[in-house]
Design a protein around this motif. Structure first.
Motif, PDB file in Angstrom:
ATOM      1  N   PRO A 167      67.073  29.161  30.501  1.00  0.00           N
ATOM      2  CA  PRO A 167      66.144  30.314  31.498  1.00  0.00           C
ATOM      3  C   PRO A 167      65.845  29.256  32.346  1.00  0.00           C
ATOM      4  CG  PRO A 167      64.776  29.060  29.481  1.00  0.00           C
ATOM      5  CD  PRO A 167      66.622  28.842  29.367  1.00  0.00           C
ATOM      6  N   ASP A 168      64.998  29.635  33.327  1.00  0.00           N
ATOM      7  CA  ASP A 168      64.351  29.209  35.084  1.00  0.00           C
ATOM      8  C   ASP A 168      63.556  28.084  34.183  1.00  0.00           C
ATOM      9  OD1 ASP A 168      65.910  30.811  36.385  1.00  0.00           O
ATOM     10  OD2 ASP A 168      64.103  31.658  36.348  1.00  0.00           O
ATOM     11  N   SER A 169      63.930  26.700  35.017  1.00  0.00           N
ATOM     12  CA  SER A 169      62.597  25.226  34.908  1.00  0.00           C
ATOM     13  C   SER A 169      61.481  25.627  34.675  1.00  0.00           C
ATOM     14  CB  SER A 169      63.181  23.941  35.438  1.00  0.00           C
ATOM     15  OG  SER A 169      62.704  24.645  37.177  1.00  0.00           O
ATOM     16  N   GLY A 170      60.747  26.969  35.360  1.00  0.00           N
ATOM     17  CA  GLY A 170      59.178  26.783  35.386  1.00  0.00           C
ATOM     18  C   GLY A 170      59.083  27.801  34.112  1.00  0.00           C
ATOM     19  N   GLN A 171      60.220  28.144  33.188  1.00  0.00           N
ATOM     20  CA  GLN A 171      59.717  28.811  31.962  1.00  0.00           C
ATOM     21  C   GLN A 171      59.591  27.666  30.315  1.00  0.00           C
ATOM     22  OE1 GLN A 171      62.658  32.227  32.327  1.00  0.00           O
ATOM     23  NE2 GLN A 171      60.773  33.214  31.810  1.00  0.00           N
ATOM     24  N   ILE A 172      60.385  26.652  31.055  1.00  0.00           N
ATOM     25  CA  ILE A 172      61.005  26.121  29.840  1.00  0.00           C
ATOM     26  C   ILE A 172      59.580  24.795  29.105  1.00  0.00           C
ATOM     27  CG2 ILE A 172      62.366  24.161  28.842  1.00  0.00           C
ATOM     28  CD1 ILE A 172      64.276  25.256  30.629  1.00  0.00           C
ATOM     29  N   ASP A 173      59.195  24.646  28.234  1.00  0.00           N
ATOM     30  CA  ASP A 173      57.034  24.290  27.966  1.00  0.00           C
ATOM     31  C   ASP A 173      58.891  22.593  27.379  1.00  0.00           C
ATOM     32  OD1 ASP A 173      55.541  22.752  27.475  1.00  0.00           O
ATOM     33  OD2 ASP A 173      55.782  23.493  24.862  1.00  0.00           O
TER      34      ASP A 173
ATOM     35  N   GLU B  19      57.957  31.109  22.477  1.00  0.00           N
ATOM     36  CA  GLU B  19      59.150  31.771  22.123  1.00  0.00           C
ATOM     37  C   GLU B  19      59.768  30.030  21.977  1.00  0.00           C
ATOM     38  OE1 GLU B  19      62.257  34.956  22.311  1.00  0.00           O
ATOM     39  OE2 GLU B  19      60.955  34.576  23.897  1.00  0.00           O
TER      40      GLU B  19
ATOM     41  N   LYS C   6      61.557  25.616  23.783  1.00  0.00           N
ATOM     42  CA  LYS C   6      60.673  25.570  23.586  1.00  0.00           C
ATOM     43  C   LYS C   6      60.198  26.605  24.624  1.00  0.00           C
ATOM     44  CE  LYS C   6      59.012  23.620  19.796  1.00  0.00           C
ATOM     45  NZ  LYS C   6      58.369  22.402  19.138  1.00  0.00           N
ATOM     46  N   LYS C   7      59.758  27.692  25.689  1.00  0.00           N
ATOM     47  CA  LYS C   7      59.483  28.198  26.200  1.00  0.00           C
ATOM     48  C   LYS C   7      58.106  28.649  26.703  1.00  0.00           C
ATOM     49  CE  LYS C   7      61.627  32.248  27.499  1.00  0.00           C
ATOM     50  NZ  LYS C   7      62.198  33.390  27.414  1.00  0.00           N
ATOM     51  N   THR C   8      57.153  28.054  27.579  1.00  0.00           N
ATOM     52  CA  THR C   8      55.807  28.503  27.999  1.00  0.00           C
ATOM     53  C   THR C   8      54.788  29.346  27.166  1.00  0.00           C
ATOM     54  OG1 THR C   8      56.110  29.213  30.088  1.00  0.00           O
ATOM     55  CG2 THR C   8      56.075  26.816  29.769  1.00  0.00           C
ATOM     56  N   ASP C   9      55.657  30.187  26.755  1.00  0.00           N
ATOM     57  CA  ASP C   9      55.157  31.628  26.392  1.00  0.00           C
ATOM     58  C   ASP C   9      54.949  31.268  24.613  1.00  0.00           C
ATOM     59  OD1 ASP C   9      57.944  32.683  25.821  1.00  0.00           O
ATOM     60  OD2 ASP C   9      57.628  33.780  26.030  1.00  0.00           O
TER      61      ASP C   9
END
Length: 601
Positions: free
Chosen positions: A392-398, A381, A376-379
């Motif tokens: 994805p990069d760790s910053g994009q992973i929720d 998706e 689950k990404k921070t945006d």
């Protein structure tokens, strides 16, 4: 033949409980195959099946028997027993009205016996329980009957005692098939409706489609339509399996057979599709099958890059015969162009690779397998991850989600402790213990699928001395603390060696992988650094030292400065070679990532 005189059934059991041997005896008892033509595993005609002694593909065969003065047509669909081929079993059961549930008189009820029995019960099939191998000296017939009653609620008086090897009880079994399994419901006079339950590609005849007729009649020369693709074909040949193909003029409701329609494009045939007549009078589609859930993914690459097209053609032909695996093109910096393939399990993956190499004469490089994760990404998706490179990069992973499976272990009671320890080490959650008899118990755990597929089955066999069995089913995706572990060889990231693992395991797994790689990669003329890293942080390193030529061999005594000059010159040459040199990585090294490290304490 009249529907009331047709019986469609399959044999379900755990692996090695005697399904193929029982099918041999039924073929012999009904006179379908003459005694001089009989051979062991008659229905396992794939070379790989005979070599490994397991059934991989479901096979259909028509038999005839006389019961109480009346002639009956029996259609047997032989099924595999291994957990990886459960999809083959589910497809076969959808074409039947009954199932023979086979249990070994010594090994008793096993994990896959329970899973297949419930699959048959859920499809409302009539169950004919059979206890096989009653002729064995160490058979435990009464105890096994008790286990069947305890775990599957089967009345011991209904169980048929048989020996597929010697033929004991085969006549009773044929009588039970006729009396206990209901005839198919279908109207031969209705509009044609048939389900495609299997198919294979013949280089001379095109796609050969295996069908079970639900309603209506199909005849040679008739026009038929495949509902999913909308394509219309003429039936050039039809017939039944006895057990080889035998042509006939027509097939009617309730019967099982094959159709040859000169289909050259393998993409036109879909397992679970409905065959009917063209035009406005076409019948409604049948429910078909649930799409299979691929559990394991790996990359397959041709060892010679120019064989990419041959690999694509081979995968296309194999996919028509086995729709439970999927493939999509991908490229890797280390290996070039290849395919990302999805499988039901590790054995399924191994079988597909061996079929590609043997049947299509391909030389393949296979990357380490991994399971499907969700991120689950921070945006907002949510994406499916089948390749560690797609994380994805760790910053994009929720949130990172991993698949969890409910696993049933059937083990002797004295091994309950080691099995519980095995599951706890793999971050399992204990659910319950159920005693089937005073000597056997069923343990249920929820485990991460990634921990199950690699080596759990082998470890289970070790700690239970070969007596433990397991079966699992996916229950969903749950959050976990996961990371992508990258492997660098000579400072360059090798994408084919990346894995996804639990953060707490990353240090141990990284050390184990670089240590194993050090033993697999040959020494070069320059030093090679092997590193395991999470993002930019290196967590483990091993070094493969350079091969060294003795450049001072020709110097006898004299001033040391001359030797130092030669060594410096050699060092300079190595530095230059290192900057332009490339490292050869053998196939064995790509499987090194499966080594989960030292035994857990």
């Amino acid at each position: 033949m009249d529907c009331t005189h047709i019986r469609n059934f399959s044999i379900v059991a755990h692996i090695d409980h005697g399904k193929s041997t029982l099918a041999d005896r039924l073929l012999e008892a009904t006179g379908t195959v003459e005694k001089r033509q009989m051979k062991e595993q008659m229905l396992d005609d794939m070379e790989l099946e005979r070599q490994r002694g397991i059934t991989i593909k479901a096979r259909a065969v028509r038999m005839e028997c006389v019961h109480k003065g009346e002639r009956y047509e029996l259609n047997l669909i032989d099924t595999p027993g291994h957990v990886d081929f459960h999809y083959e079993v589910s497809r076969s059961l959808a074409c039947c009205e009954g199932a023979l549930l086979l249990v070994d008189a010594f090994q008793g009820v096993e994990a896959q016996t329970v899973a297949n029995a419930y699959a048959a019960i859920n499809q409302d099939l009539a169950i004919v329980p059979v206890i096989n191998k009653v002729d064995l000296v160490h058979a435990r017939v009464d105890e096994v009957l008790q286990e069947m009653e305890q775990s599957l609620a089967i009345d011991p008086t209904e169980v048929i005692r048989a020996s597929a090897k010697t033929g004991i009880g085969i006549d009773d079994l044929l009588g039970a098939i006729v009396e206990r399994i209901p005839p198919p419901k279908g109207d031969p006079g209705a509009t044609l409706r048939a389900m495609i339950f299997d198919s294979h590609y013949d280089s001379y005849r095109g796609a050969i489609t295996y069908v079970r007729l639900v309603d209506g009649t199909v005849t040679k020369g008739q026009k038929i339509r495949f509902l999913e693709t909308g394509a219309t074909y003429e039936v050039l040949e039809l017939g039944q399996f006895v057990p080889q193909r035998r042509a006939c003029d027509s097939l009617s409701a309730g019967q099982v057979g094959y159709l040859v329609c000169n289909i050259k494009d393998v993409k036109q045939v879909h397992i679970g599709d409905t065959v009917t007549i063209p035009g406005d009078q076409a019948a409604a589609p049948l429910p078909g099958y649930k799409p299979p859930q691929r559990m394991v993914y790996c990359g397959l690459y041709p060892s010679e890059g120019e064989n990419f097209e041959e690999l694509r053609d081979a995968l296309e032909k194999l996919a028509i015969n086995d729709p439970s695996f999927e493939y999509a093109p991908e490229s890797s910096e280390a290996l070039g162009f290849g395919f990302r393939c999805g499988f039901l399990g590790l054995l399924h993956m191994e079988i597909i690779q061996q079929r590609l190499e043997k049947e299509h004469d391909l030389d393949l490089v296979q990357t380490a397998p991994n399971v499907t994760y969700k991120v689950k990404k921070t945006d907002g998706e949510t994406i499916d991850i089948t390749n560690p490179q797609d994380v994805p990069d760790s910053g994009q992973i929720d949130e990172f989600l991993q698949p969890i499976v409910r696993t049933n272990f059937l083990v002797p009671v004295e091994h309950i402790g080691p099995v519980m320890q095995l599951c706890t080490d793999r971050r399992g959650t204990f659910l319950k213990t159920e005693y089937l008899s005073p000597t056997r118990a069923m343990l249920t755990f929820d485990l991460p699928l990634g921990e199950v597929i690699y080596d759990l089955h082998d470890k289970l066999k070790s700690v239970t001395r070969g007596y433990g069995t397991m079966d699992y089913e996916l229950i969903g995706y749950f959050p976990a603390d996961l990371v992508r572990l990258d492997i660098l060889v000579g400072g360059k990231k090798v994408d084919a060696l990346s894995i996804i693992c639990d953060r707490r395991d990353a240090d141990r797994r990284g050390r184990a992988i670089v240590k194993k790689l050090r033993g697999e990669i040959d020494r070069h003329m320059f030093e090679i650094a092997l590193q395991a890293a999470i993002g930019t942080k290196v967590i483990a390193r091993e070094t493969i030292s350079a091969m060294r030529k003795n450049v001072t061999a020709k110097c006898y005594g004299g001033d040391i400065s001359r030797k130092k000059k030669l060594w410096a010159k050699q060092k300079e040459g190595k530095k230059r070679m290192k900057s332009i040199g490339s490292v050869d990585i053998p196939q064995k090294a790509f499987m090194a990532v499966l080594d989960t490290g030292a035994e857990r304490t």
